[in-house]
Motif scaffolding. Structure first.
Motif, mmCIF file in Angstrom:
data_model
loop_
_atom_site.group_PDB
_atom_site.id
_atom_site.type_symbol
_atom_site.label_atom_id
_atom_site.label_comp_id
_atom_site.label_asym_id
_atom_site.label_seq_id
_atom_site.Cartn_x
_atom_site.Cartn_y
_atom_site.Cartn_z
ATOM 1 N N LYS A 1 0.957 -1.585 -0.334
ATOM 2 C CA LYS A 1 -0.265 0.105 -0.042
ATOM 3 C C LYS A 1 0.769 1.395 0.195
ATOM 4 O O LYS A 1 1.599 1.469 0.535
ATOM 5 C CB LYS A 1 -0.881 0.224 1.091
ATOM 6 C CG LYS A 1 -1.968 -1.034 1.162
ATOM 7 C CD LYS A 1 -2.656 -1.300 2.887
ATOM 8 C CE LYS A 1 -3.422 -2.459 2.982
ATOM 9 N NZ LYS A 1 -3.975 -2.397 3.877
ATOM 10 N N ASP B 1 -5.231 2.796 1.158
ATOM 11 C CA ASP B 1 -5.985 0.743 1.473
ATOM 12 C C ASP B 1 -5.766 -0.033 0.366
ATOM 13 O O ASP B 1 -6.190 -1.114 1.009
ATOM 14 C CB ASP B 1 -7.071 1.069 2.315
ATOM 15 C CG ASP B 1 -8.294 1.141 1.631
ATOM 16 O OD1 ASP B 1 -7.857 1.783 0.341
ATOM 17 O OD2 ASP B 1 -9.639 1.445 1.562
ATOM 18 N N ALA C 1 -7.323 0.941 -7.307
ATOM 19 C CA ALA C 1 -8.446 -0.875 -7.302
ATOM 20 C C ALA C 1 -8.894 -0.717 -8.264
ATOM 21 O O ALA C 1 -9.410 -0.406 -9.589
ATOM 22 C CB ALA C 1 -9.133 0.504 -6.428
#
Ligand SMILES: Cc1cn([C@H]2C[C@H](O)[C@@H](COP(=O)(O)OP(=O)(O)OP(=O)(O)O)O2)c(=O)[nH]c1=O
Length: 198
Positions: free
Chosen positions: A88, A151, A157
């Protein structure tokens, strides 16, 4: 599932959602772990090692989970570029630097999964290859500032804007990139249910 209780050992909202989409009934129980690994460990083994730590930490925290009526599921997702594991991002600058390295390149997303039922363990890693289009500095800065991917392993993502416009193709399980290779998890869960009592 046949009187068995399934425990997801994860605080990740994506993993929760993916198990829900699979129509699995489960509870969430979490215990934080160091997420460390030996420096000489082969890269594909790392996410399984960390997933195992997460599963064992939850089993140790809750005494009741030792009996064979419970199945604990834990997972860990890493992004691998060449031979380097990218976790991360630390901050905005790090997120921009990571995405600049992924831009125009192929990387791998590996999710390690560990299922524990009493003394039984099923552990596996699922690998998805991901190809990014070349991204402009403006696109990367826009994504980081709007979506704050702090995160997320690899600072992105696949299920967000950057995945929609920035990813050229993938080979493997899409949901593995999101954090859990759900169809394989369901297959392995069914094996544990069939072996019930063993
Ligand atoms: C690459 C990628 C990662 N991710 C997410 C999945 C994981 O939640 C996260 C990787 O961090 P992990 O350390 O695997 O998981 P976590 O800290 O979110 O949750 P826990 O340890 O409690 O299980 O990045 C996406 O949502 N989409 C993506 O495309």
């Amino acid at each position: 599932m046949n009187g068995l209780r399934i425990i997801l050992a994860s605080q990740s909202p994506r993993r929760k959602q993916l198990l829900e989409w699979a129509e699995i009934t489960f509870d969430i129980m979490v215990q934080s772990t160091a997420e460390t690994f030996p420096a000489d460990m082969p890269v594909p083994e790392v996410p399984v090692h960390i997933a195992r730590e997460k599963a064992i930490a939850v089993r140790q925290k809750y005494e009741s989970l030792h009996d064979t009526n419970n199945i604990i599921i834990a997972a860990d997702t890493v992004v691998v570029l060449g031979t380097t594991i990218i976790g991360k991002p630390k901050d905005r600058e790090d997120a921009i630097e990571i995405l600049s390295r992924l831009s125009g390149n192929k990387h791998q997303v590996i999710t390690g999964v560990v299922l524990l039922k009493g003394q039984q363990e099923i552990a596996f890693a699922d690998i998805t290859d991901v190809w990014f289009h070349p991204l402009t500095r403006e696109q990367i800065a826009f994504y980081v500032d709007k979506y704050q991917p702090y995160d997320k392993a690899g600072a992105y993502a696949i299920q967000e804007w950057i995945g929609v416009v920035g990813i050229k193709s993938i080979q493997g399980d899409f949901y593995n990139v999101m954090g859990l290779p759900v169809s394989r998890v369901v297959t392995e869960l069914n094996k544990l249910v069939t072996n019930q009592g063993k």
